[in-house]
Design a protein around this motif. Structure first.
Motif, PDB file in Angstrom:
ATOM      1  N   LYS A  48      -5.888   0.044   1.416  1.00 50.93           N
ATOM      2  CA  LYS A  48      -5.996  -0.014   2.873  1.00 50.93           C
ATOM      3  C   LYS A  48      -7.432  -0.104   3.373  1.00 50.93           C
ATOM      4  O   LYS A  48      -7.661  -0.409   4.553  1.00 50.93           O
ATOM      5  CB  LYS A  48      -5.350   1.246   3.490  1.00 50.93           C
ATOM      6  CG  LYS A  48      -3.838   1.303   3.346  1.00 50.93           C
ATOM      7  CD  LYS A  48      -3.304   2.566   4.008  1.00 50.93           C
ATOM      8  CE  LYS A  48      -1.800   2.624   4.009  1.00 50.93           C
ATOM      9  NZ  LYS A  48      -1.282   3.839   4.682  1.00 50.93           N
ATOM     10  N   ALA A  65       0.815  -1.225   0.000  1.00 52.68           N
ATOM     11  CA  ALA A  65       0.000   0.000   0.000  1.00 52.68           C
ATOM     12  C   ALA A  65       0.842   1.266   0.000  1.00 52.68           C
ATOM     13  O   ALA A  65       0.559   2.220  -0.742  1.00 52.68           O
ATOM     14  CB  ALA A  65      -0.953  -0.009   1.197  1.00 52.68           C
ATOM     15  N   GLU A  66       1.885   1.318   0.816  1.00 47.52           N
ATOM     16  CA  GLU A  66       2.686   2.536   0.920  1.00 47.52           C
ATOM     17  C   GLU A  66       3.465   2.839  -0.352  1.00 47.52           C
ATOM     18  O   GLU A  66       3.901   3.973  -0.559  1.00 47.52           O
ATOM     19  CB  GLU A  66       3.637   2.445   2.112  1.00 47.52           C
ATOM     20  CG  GLU A  66       2.937   2.471   3.466  1.00 47.52           C
ATOM     21  CD  GLU A  66       2.091   3.715   3.666  1.00 47.52           C
ATOM     22  OE1 GLU A  66       2.536   4.815   3.256  1.00 47.52           O
ATOM     23  OE2 GLU A  66       0.983   3.610   4.223  1.00 47.52           O
ATOM     24  N   SER A  67       3.634   1.835  -1.205  1.00 45.45           N
ATOM     25  CA  SER A  67       4.338   2.064  -2.473  1.00 45.45           C
ATOM     26  C   SER A  67       3.398   2.573  -3.563  1.00 45.45           C
ATOM     27  O   SER A  67       3.854   2.980  -4.640  1.00 45.45           O
ATOM     28  CB  SER A  67       5.013   0.772  -2.944  1.00 45.45           C
ATOM     29  OG  SER A  67       4.039  -0.202  -3.319  1.00 45.45           O
ATOM     30  N   LEU A  68       2.107   2.570  -3.290  1.00 48.41           N
ATOM     31  CA  LEU A  68       1.119   3.020  -4.267  1.00 48.41           C
ATOM     32  C   LEU A  68       0.863   4.513  -4.123  1.00 48.41           C
ATOM     33  O   LEU A  68       1.057   5.094  -3.058  1.00 48.41           O
ATOM     34  CB  LEU A  68      -0.194   2.246  -4.083  1.00 48.41           C
ATOM     35  CG  LEU A  68      -0.108   0.722  -4.258  1.00 48.41           C
ATOM     36  CD1 LEU A  68      -1.455   0.079  -3.946  1.00 48.41           C
ATOM     37  CD2 LEU A  68       0.344   0.349  -5.664  1.00 48.41           C
ATOM     38  N   ASP A  75      -0.792   8.092  -3.575  1.00 48.04           N
ATOM     39  CA  ASP A  75      -1.808   8.614  -2.665  1.00 48.04           C
ATOM     40  C   ASP A  75      -2.594   9.751  -3.315  1.00 48.04           C
ATOM     41  O   ASP A  75      -3.296  10.492  -2.644  1.00 48.04           O
ATOM     42  CB  ASP A  75      -1.156   9.105  -1.368  1.00 48.04           C
ATOM     43  CG  ASP A  75      -2.163   9.240  -0.229  1.00 48.04           C
ATOM     44  OD1 ASP A  75      -3.139   8.472  -0.199  1.00 48.04           O
ATOM     45  OD2 ASP A  75      -1.968  10.128   0.632  1.00 48.04           O
ATOM     46  N   ARG A 107      -3.546   3.964  -2.897  1.00 47.26           N
ATOM     47  CA  ARG A 107      -3.092   3.644  -1.537  1.00 47.26           C
ATOM     48  C   ARG A 107      -4.269   3.509  -0.574  1.00 47.26           C
ATOM     49  O   ARG A 107      -4.335   2.565   0.212  1.00 47.26           O
ATOM     50  CB  ARG A 107      -2.130   4.724  -1.024  1.00 47.26           C
ATOM     51  CG  ARG A 107      -1.508   4.381   0.331  1.00 47.26           C
ATOM     52  CD  ARG A 107      -0.609   5.499   0.821  1.00 47.26           C
ATOM     53  NE  ARG A 107       0.463   5.788  -0.124  1.00 47.26           N
ATOM     54  CZ  ARG A 107       1.323   6.797   0.006  1.00 47.26           C
ATOM     55  NH1 ARG A 107       1.210   7.628   1.049  1.00 47.26           N
ATOM     56  NH2 ARG A 107       2.267   6.988  -0.892  1.00 47.26           N
ATOM     57  N   LYS A 108      -5.197   4.448  -0.656  1.00 43.88           N
ATOM     58  CA  LYS A 108      -6.362   4.392   0.224  1.00 43.88           C
ATOM     59  C   LYS A 108      -7.223   3.173  -0.087  1.00 43.88           C
ATOM     60  O   LYS A 108      -7.732   2.499   0.821  1.00 43.88           O
ATOM     61  CB  LYS A 108      -7.187   5.668   0.095  1.00 43.88           C
ATOM     62  CG  LYS A 108      -8.357   5.741   1.057  1.00 43.88           C
ATOM     63  CD  LYS A 108      -9.089   7.070   0.955  1.00 43.88           C
ATOM     64  CE  LYS A 108     -10.267   7.120   1.939  1.00 43.88           C
ATOM     65  NZ  LYS A 108     -10.990   8.425   1.858  1.00 43.88           N
TER      66      LYS A 108
END
Length: 314
Positions: A311, A280-283, A285, A307-308
């Motif tokens: 998650k 997720a953090e690599s996608l 935002d 990212r959202k």
């Protein structure tokens, strides 16, 4: 050539053109609109006045029949965001022929979902400005194809029988072709492919990965979205892995990735929910959403960043 360029911009990028500029709202997706509608008709606009839109019914689809004339004077799924106090209204023209998805109001009159959804314009050349996914993304479809697909979709969501062989003949015939683009000699095929992929999705008809992979790997935004959305009906390892790789690829934009994330969450179970959280953090935002004109009242339509979406707890 001018007419062709205008057609592509009008239908694929911005969808419905409207003079409604004062308010904004969260536009519902077409699947929800069809599910919640009570009536599906073809009608002629007789008059627009302070009361609303007077229409004459030309054809009823489905079991529920409506009287020859009725009044549309409200909205059934309007979720307003910002408001200037000018209010919302119906933006039709006298003499227009349109397909309407209607609900009955407590006052005995009728409503469309929002000022920009729940209808499809039939032009003088017997083509329909059709919505299968969302009013932001429309396609110009021949009247017979529109009625073939929409009668089936309507019947499916209202517990009625439909002609499965005719629908599958249409879907299979379009999917077997190579993905079409926006070139002038390809655009009509593109629209039909869009309708076929979206119809398969709406009818919950799974199409094997090896048949629709080419659309997801094309350069066409709409074909990519339709195909990865359709993959939400294919519960196998190869499809899950394809979607997981699609989400991480720099070749795909944020909107496409969000649709792929939603498809993967639907079929991937806890394993892929965990794997999505891991990346997720690599996608991105960035909430790119539907894009289009910032003056479009549908600008309030909610759509997350990749990212959202990765998650989000379903």
């Amino acid at each position: 050539m001018h007419k062709f360029k205008l057609l592509v911009i009008l239908i694929l990028t911005f969808g419905i053109q409207t003079n409604l500029k004062a308010e904004t709202w969260d536009e519902p997706w077409q699947k929800e609109i069809i599910q919640k509608a009570e009536y599906f008709v073809l009608a002629n606009v007789i008059e627009l006045d302070s009361l609303g839109v007077q229409i004459e019914i030309l054809q009823n689809f489905g079991k529920k029949k409506l009287p020859n004339r009725l009044l549309i004077n409200g909205f059934s799924l309007l979720n307003l965001g910002s408001s200037s106090g000018h209010g919302v209204h119906h933006d039709f023209e006298k003499g227009q022929k349109l397909y309407f998805l209607l609900t009955k109001k407590d006052d005995g009159n009728f409503a469309i979902p929002t000022p920009t959804s729940g209808f499809a314009v039939l032009d003088e050349e017997k083509n329909v400005y059709a919505t299968y996914r969302h009013s932001y993304h429309q396609a110009l479809i021949p009247k017979d194809i529109y009625e073939l697909t929409y009668q089936a979709i309507w019947n499916y969501y209202h517990n009625l029988e439909y002609n499965k062989s005719s629908i599958m003949e249409f879907i299979n015939g379009q999917i077997e072709k190579e993905p079409a683009g926006f070139a002038e000699n390809e655009i009509s095929t593109f629209f039909l492919q869009h309708a076929s992929l979206e119809t398969a999705y709406l009818l919950d008809v799974p199409i094997e990965l090896n048949r629709i992979r080419k659309f997801a790997q094309s350069d066409n935004f709409h074909s990519k979205v339709s195909s990865v959305q359709l993959m939400s009906l294919i519960d196998d390892k190869d499809t899950k892995e394809f979607l997981f790789e699609f989400i991480q690829s720099d070749d795909n934009d944020n909107f496409e990735k969000v649709i792929a994330i939603r498809s993967l969450k639907k079929i991937g179970g806890k394993e892929y929910e965990t794997r999505l959280l891991g990346i997720a953090e690599s996608l991105s935002d960035e909430e790119t959403g539907f894009g289009g004109n910032i003056m479009d009242p549908r600008v309030g339509t909610k759509f997350p960043s990749p990212r959202k979406a990765a998650k989000e707890i379903e």
